[in-house]
Scaffold this motif. Structure first.
Motif, mmCIF file in Angstrom:
data_model
loop_
_atom_site.group_PDB
_atom_site.id
_atom_site.type_symbol
_atom_site.label_atom_id
_atom_site.label_comp_id
_atom_site.label_asym_id
_atom_site.label_seq_id
_atom_site.Cartn_x
_atom_site.Cartn_y
_atom_site.Cartn_z
ATOM 1 N N TYR A 143 -12.720 52.132 17.017
ATOM 2 C CA TYR A 143 -12.139 52.605 15.765
ATOM 3 C C TYR A 143 -13.193 52.855 14.693
ATOM 4 O O TYR A 143 -12.863 53.307 13.604
ATOM 5 N N GLY A 144 -14.461 52.541 14.995
ATOM 6 C CA GLY A 144 -15.544 52.850 14.071
ATOM 7 C C GLY A 144 -15.371 52.213 12.705
ATOM 8 O O GLY A 144 -15.028 51.036 12.591
ATOM 9 N N GLU A 145 -15.599 53.015 11.676
ATOM 10 C CA GLU A 145 -15.538 52.504 10.309
ATOM 11 C C GLU A 145 -14.133 52.011 9.942
ATOM 12 O O GLU A 145 -13.976 51.141 9.099
ATOM 13 N N LYS A 146 -13.128 52.593 10.576
ATOM 14 C CA LYS A 146 -11.752 52.172 10.285
ATOM 15 C C LYS A 146 -11.537 50.702 10.626
ATOM 16 O O LYS A 146 -10.759 50.000 9.986
ATOM 17 N N ALA A 147 -12.238 50.230 11.662
ATOM 18 C CA ALA A 147 -12.091 48.839 12.050
ATOM 19 C C ALA A 147 -12.575 47.909 10.948
ATOM 20 O O ALA A 147 -12.068 46.807 10.774
ATOM 21 N N LYS A 148 -13.569 48.373 10.201
ATOM 22 C CA LYS A 148 -14.103 47.560 9.106
ATOM 23 C C LYS A 148 -13.190 47.647 7.887
ATOM 24 O O LYS A 148 -12.923 46.647 7.225
ATOM 25 N N ALA A 149 -12.734 48.837 7.586
ATOM 26 C CA ALA A 149 -11.913 49.034 6.387
ATOM 27 C C ALA A 149 -10.470 48.571 6.595
ATOM 28 O O ALA A 149 -9.813 48.133 5.660
ATOM 29 N N GLY A 150 -10.001 48.654 7.854
ATOM 30 C CA GLY A 150 -8.621 48.306 8.139
ATOM 31 C C GLY A 150 -7.707 49.517 8.008
ATOM 32 O O GLY A 150 -8.042 50.506 7.352
ATOM 33 N N PHE A 151 -6.560 49.442 8.655
ATOM 34 C CA PHE A 151 -5.578 50.513 8.597
ATOM 35 C C PHE A 151 -4.522 50.203 7.540
ATOM 36 O O PHE A 151 -4.061 49.068 7.428
ATOM 37 N N THR A 152 -4.142 51.207 6.796
ATOM 38 C CA THR A 152 -3.099 51.047 5.785
ATOM 39 C C THR A 152 -1.732 51.266 6.414
ATOM 40 O O THR A 152 -1.615 51.755 7.545
ATOM 41 N N ALA A 153 -0.702 50.929 5.663
ATOM 42 C CA ALA A 153 0.659 51.175 6.135
ATOM 43 C C ALA A 153 0.859 52.666 6.416
ATOM 44 O O ALA A 153 1.495 53.042 7.407
ATOM 45 N N GLN A 154 0.299 53.511 5.570
ATOM 46 C CA GLN A 154 0.449 54.957 5.772
ATOM 47 C C GLN A 154 -0.249 55.420 7.042
ATOM 48 O O GLN A 154 0.269 56.271 7.771
ATOM 49 N N ASP A 155 -1.437 54.843 7.327
ATOM 50 C CA ASP A 155 -2.127 55.160 8.584
ATOM 51 C C ASP A 155 -1.225 54.853 9.779
ATOM 52 O O ASP A 155 -1.139 55.634 10.733
ATOM 53 N N MET A 156 -0.558 53.724 9.717
ATOM 54 C CA MET A 156 0.287 53.300 10.841
ATOM 55 C C MET A 156 1.503 54.198 10.991
ATOM 56 O O MET A 156 1.863 54.596 12.108
ATOM 57 N N ILE A 157 2.127 54.522 9.875
ATOM 58 C CA ILE A 157 3.288 55.409 9.930
ATOM 59 C C ILE A 157 2.887 56.789 10.446
ATOM 60 O O ILE A 157 3.601 57.400 11.256
ATOM 61 N N ASP A 158 1.752 57.277 9.999
ATOM 62 C CA ASP A 158 1.274 58.580 10.474
ATOM 63 C C ASP A 158 1.087 58.555 11.987
ATOM 64 O O ASP A 158 1.366 59.544 12.681
ATOM 65 N N ARG A 159 0.618 57.424 12.499
ATOM 66 C CA ARG A 159 0.435 57.324 13.945
ATOM 67 C C ARG A 159 1.779 57.362 14.671
ATOM 68 O O ARG A 159 1.943 58.074 15.657
#
Length: 261
Positions: A143-159
């Motif tokens: 997940y690269g940089e996302k793993a460090k920053a974390g996923f937001t609720a919107q990221d999850m819904i988009d998925r």
């Protein structure tokens, strides 16, 4: 029964999985079955799921489906078996690398969405529900940089909106509860079920939790109280005391009152 939250047991199958199911069947609404966790061969999640669904047809049975162990033919074959038996869904994830052989996820799939689309378009899966894992703090390097920053609720819904039928929310803690609340609100609008992993610390699994590096949701003495906060938020919780089967039984008994509401 009229329960507002289904209680699923995270079922780690061994050669004695039929005995384990018999021990837990009256405590649960179903099972979420691991798939050779940590890359160590164990009875197949889908194979065990098909047996349990046939033996206990009223239970919810949702195995994990690890792509790092499965090429296209094997993935298609297992999905067809799951659909034929009527499993309630499978959860696609790259998962851990196998201790034998090479990981197949990057070779054949690239990402879980590609496997999902392959099963629908090439294997012609019609009724089997395909789910994904959601986590605010993924641990995998891919997940690269996302793993460090974390996923937001919107990221999850988009998925989820890319075509998943349901989702499992991992790494639930008091700090990530607000994220789950946001995701849950949107999942309701999409009419898609969401389940939450409910990882509980006991006196016997502290070292195991340190080893896997996951923060528990709460401790076993506070489990029922925390679970009540999830009523109306999730369709079910996946209860586990990671590595402490006796703890699992204690936890499931403590959660019985949620099933009887």
């Amino acid at each position: 029964m009229g329960c507002s939250v289904r209680i699923l047991h995270e079922f780690v199958p061994t050669r004695k999985f039929l005995k384990m199911a018999e021990e837990t069947k009256d405590l649960v609404d179903g099972w979420n079955i691991t798939d050779s966790a940590a890359g160590v061969p164990a009875p197949s999640g889908v194979a065990v799921g098909c047996v349990l669904k046939t033996k206990y047809p009223d239970k919810v049975v949702i195995p994990i489906f690890i792509l790092n162990y499965k090429g296209p033919v094997e993935a298609g074959a297992l999905a067809l078996a799951a659909e034929a038996v009527g499993l309630d869904g499978v959860v696609l994830t790259m998962g851990d690398e196998p201790i034998y052989g090479e990981p197949l996820g990057s070779k054949y799939w690239g990402k879980t969405e590609n496997a999902r689309d392959f099963l629908r378009e090439k294997i012609k899966i019609k009724t089997l529900k395909l789910g994904c894992l959601l986590s605010p703090r993924p641990s995998k390097e891919r997940y690269g940089e996302k793993a460090k920053a974390g996923f937001t609720a919107q990221d999850m819904i988009d998925r989820v909106k890319t075509g998943w039928d349901f989702a499992l929310f991992a790494r639930l803690t008091p700090e990530s509860l607000s994220t789950l609340e946001e995701v849950s609100m949107e999942m309701k609008k999409l009419a898609k079920p969401i389940y939450a992993y409910f990882l509980i610390q006991t006196t016997r699994n502290i070292e195991i939790l340190k080893k896997i590096g996951w923060q528990p949701t709460t401790t076993i003495d506070k489990a029922a109280e925390f679970a009540e906060k999830l009523e109306g938020l999730v369709d079910g919780i996946i209860a586990t005391c990671a590595g402490d089967y006796q703890g699992d039984l204690e936890l499931l008994k403590a959660l019985l009152k949620l099933r009887k509401k």
